[in-house]
Design a protein around this motif. Structure first.
Motif, PDB file in Angstrom:
ATOM      1  N   ILE A 169       0.840  -1.205   0.000  1.00  0.00           N
ATOM      2  CA  ILE A 169       0.000   0.000   0.000  1.00  0.00           C
ATOM      3  C   ILE A 169       0.870   1.248   0.000  1.00  0.00           C
ATOM      4  O   ILE A 169       0.619   2.199  -0.758  1.00  0.00           O
ATOM      5  CB  ILE A 169      -0.961  -0.023   1.208  1.00  0.00           C
ATOM      6  N   SER A 170       1.914   1.261   0.820  1.00  0.00           N
ATOM      7  CA  SER A 170       2.825   2.411   0.866  1.00  0.00           C
ATOM      8  C   SER A 170       3.556   2.598  -0.455  1.00  0.00           C
ATOM      9  O   SER A 170       3.735   3.731  -0.919  1.00  0.00           O
ATOM     10  CB  SER A 170       3.842   2.239   1.991  1.00  0.00           C
ATOM     11  N   LEU A 171       3.990   1.490  -1.074  1.00  0.00           N
ATOM     12  CA  LEU A 171       4.656   1.587  -2.375  1.00  0.00           C
ATOM     13  C   LEU A 171       3.728   2.193  -3.427  1.00  0.00           C
ATOM     14  O   LEU A 171       4.158   3.006  -4.250  1.00  0.00           O
ATOM     15  CB  LEU A 171       5.119   0.201  -2.835  1.00  0.00           C
ATOM     16  N   ILE A 172       2.468   1.795  -3.399  1.00  0.00           N
ATOM     17  CA  ILE A 172       1.504   2.333  -4.363  1.00  0.00           C
ATOM     18  C   ILE A 172       1.314   3.835  -4.135  1.00  0.00           C
ATOM     19  O   ILE A 172       1.347   4.626  -5.077  1.00  0.00           O
ATOM     20  CB  ILE A 172       0.163   1.586  -4.277  1.00  0.00           C
ATOM     21  N   ALA A 173       1.118   4.228  -2.885  1.00  0.00           N
ATOM     22  CA  ALA A 173       0.948   5.654  -2.582  1.00  0.00           C
ATOM     23  C   ALA A 173       2.173   6.451  -3.023  1.00  0.00           C
ATOM     24  O   ALA A 173       2.043   7.542  -3.600  1.00  0.00           O
ATOM     25  CB  ALA A 173       0.674   5.843  -1.097  1.00  0.00           C
ATOM     26  N   TYR A 222      -4.447  11.766  -5.082  1.00  0.00           N
ATOM     27  CA  TYR A 222      -4.844  11.603  -3.683  1.00  0.00           C
ATOM     28  C   TYR A 222      -5.193  10.126  -3.514  1.00  0.00           C
ATOM     29  O   TYR A 222      -6.138   9.641  -4.121  1.00  0.00           O
ATOM     30  CB  TYR A 222      -6.048  12.503  -3.372  1.00  0.00           C
ATOM     31  N   VAL A 223      -4.395   9.401  -2.718  1.00  0.00           N
ATOM     32  CA  VAL A 223      -4.546   7.951  -2.555  1.00  0.00           C
ATOM     33  C   VAL A 223      -4.893   7.655  -1.101  1.00  0.00           C
ATOM     34  O   VAL A 223      -4.233   8.151  -0.187  1.00  0.00           O
ATOM     35  CB  VAL A 223      -3.237   7.210  -2.924  1.00  0.00           C
ATOM     36  N   CYS A 224      -5.925   6.841  -0.880  1.00  0.00           N
ATOM     37  CA  CYS A 224      -6.268   6.422   0.478  1.00  0.00           C
ATOM     38  C   CYS A 224      -6.898   5.032   0.438  1.00  0.00           C
ATOM     39  O   CYS A 224      -7.317   4.558  -0.609  1.00  0.00           O
ATOM     40  CB  CYS A 224      -7.163   7.431   1.184  1.00  0.00           C
ATOM     41  N   SER A 225      -6.910   4.403   1.581  1.00  0.00           N
ATOM     42  CA  SER A 225      -7.485   3.066   1.688  1.00  0.00           C
ATOM     43  C   SER A 225      -8.971   3.153   2.010  1.00  0.00           C
ATOM     44  O   SER A 225      -9.360   3.871   2.934  1.00  0.00           O
ATOM     45  CB  SER A 225      -6.782   2.269   2.787  1.00  0.00           C
ATOM     46  N   LEU A 242      -8.716   5.022  -4.595  1.00  0.00           N
ATOM     47  CA  LEU A 242      -8.969   4.225  -3.396  1.00  0.00           C
ATOM     48  C   LEU A 242      -8.335   2.848  -3.562  1.00  0.00           C
ATOM     49  O   LEU A 242      -8.398   2.251  -4.635  1.00  0.00           O
ATOM     50  CB  LEU A 242     -10.474   4.043  -3.171  1.00  0.00           C
ATOM     51  N   LEU A 243      -7.736   2.355  -2.484  1.00  0.00           N
ATOM     52  CA  LEU A 243      -7.204   0.991  -2.450  1.00  0.00           C
ATOM     53  C   LEU A 243      -8.176   0.175  -1.607  1.00  0.00           C
ATOM     54  O   LEU A 243      -8.322   0.426  -0.416  1.00  0.00           O
ATOM     55  CB  LEU A 243      -5.799   0.986  -1.852  1.00  0.00           C
ATOM     56  N   THR A 244      -8.855  -0.786  -2.238  1.00  0.00           N
ATOM     57  CA  THR A 244      -9.936  -1.505  -1.567  1.00  0.00           C
ATOM     58  C   THR A 244      -9.812  -3.012  -1.787  1.00  0.00           C
ATOM     59  O   THR A 244      -9.048  -3.471  -2.630  1.00  0.00           O
ATOM     60  CB  THR A 244     -11.310  -1.044  -2.083  1.00  0.00           C
ATOM     61  N   ASP A 245     -10.614  -3.756  -1.040  1.00  0.00           N
ATOM     62  CA  ASP A 245     -10.721  -5.210  -1.177  1.00  0.00           C
ATOM     63  C   ASP A 245      -9.354  -5.892  -1.154  1.00  0.00           C
ATOM     64  O   ASP A 245      -9.037  -6.731  -1.995  1.00  0.00           O
ATOM     65  CB  ASP A 245     -11.482  -5.596  -2.453  1.00  0.00           C
ATOM     66  N   ILE A 246      -8.553  -5.533  -0.170  1.00  0.00           N
ATOM     67  CA  ILE A 246      -7.194  -6.047  -0.053  1.00  0.00           C
ATOM     68  C   ILE A 246      -7.237  -7.448   0.555  1.00  0.00           C
ATOM     69  O   ILE A 246      -7.884  -7.674   1.571  1.00  0.00           O
ATOM     70  CB  ILE A 246      -6.340  -5.090   0.802  1.00  0.00           C
ATOM     71  N   MET A 254      -5.661  -6.562  -4.710  1.00  0.00           N
ATOM     72  CA  MET A 254      -6.467  -5.408  -4.302  1.00  0.00           C
ATOM     73  C   MET A 254      -7.041  -4.715  -5.526  1.00  0.00           C
ATOM     74  O   MET A 254      -6.568  -4.898  -6.643  1.00  0.00           O
ATOM     75  CB  MET A 254      -5.646  -4.419  -3.483  1.00  0.00           C
ATOM     76  N   ASN A 255      -8.067  -3.929  -5.257  1.00  0.00           N
ATOM     77  CA  ASN A 255      -8.638  -3.060  -6.277  1.00  0.00           C
ATOM     78  C   ASN A 255      -8.012  -1.677  -6.128  1.00  0.00           C
ATOM     79  O   ASN A 255      -7.895  -1.154  -5.016  1.00  0.00           O
ATOM     80  CB  ASN A 255     -10.149  -2.940  -6.123  1.00  0.00           C
TER      81      ASN A 255
END
Length: 126
Positions: A7-11, A18-21, A36-40, A58-59
């Motif tokens: 998740i941090s690498l993606i951000a 603007y990236v958030c979970s 949005l990072l979802t369904d991990i 993840m999505n």
């Protein structure tokens, strides 16, 4: 490597967005374009002598929000074209695979939301 590391690498790979979970925090104004990072999910992929390997999926949900009736498909498509190669080249990830994508547009009483949902799998060591 843990799913939070991915998740941090993606951000870090998407500094222009603007990236958030899971959702934009309630105390933050909703940006016109956000990710949005979802369904991990995490799955054990292989057992190795030096540790296990994992498949993290993840999505990556690219969203555009504008006044109702405003079509932002081009904005979302441009963002997706920019985002995919960045995600495919994440450092320290053995493999990043785009498993599929789907688009979705819907109206709220005041806005039109245009989305492209990218489903990725990441093969990592842990």
């Amino acid at each position: 490597m843990h799913q939070n590391d991915v998740i941090s690498l993606i951000a870090d790979a998407l500094p222009d967005y603007y990236v958030c979970s899971n959702g934009v925090p309630k105390n933050t104004p909703t940006p016109n374009l956000y990710v949005l990072l979802t369904d991990i999910a995490i799955q054990e992929y292989a057992e190795c002598k030096g540790g296990n390997e994992w498949l993290i999926s993840m999505n990556i949900d690219v969203n555009s929000v504008y006044s109702q009736g405003y079509d932002t498909t081009d904005i979302v498509n441009d963002a997706v074209s920019d985002i995919i190669p960045r995600i495919k080249s994440l450092p320290t990830v053995k493999n990043s695979r785009l498993d599929g994508s789907r688009s979705m547009t819907y109206d709220t009483p005041t806005h039109t939301v245009t989305r492209q949902i990218l489903t990725f799998s990441f093969w990592v060591n842990r």
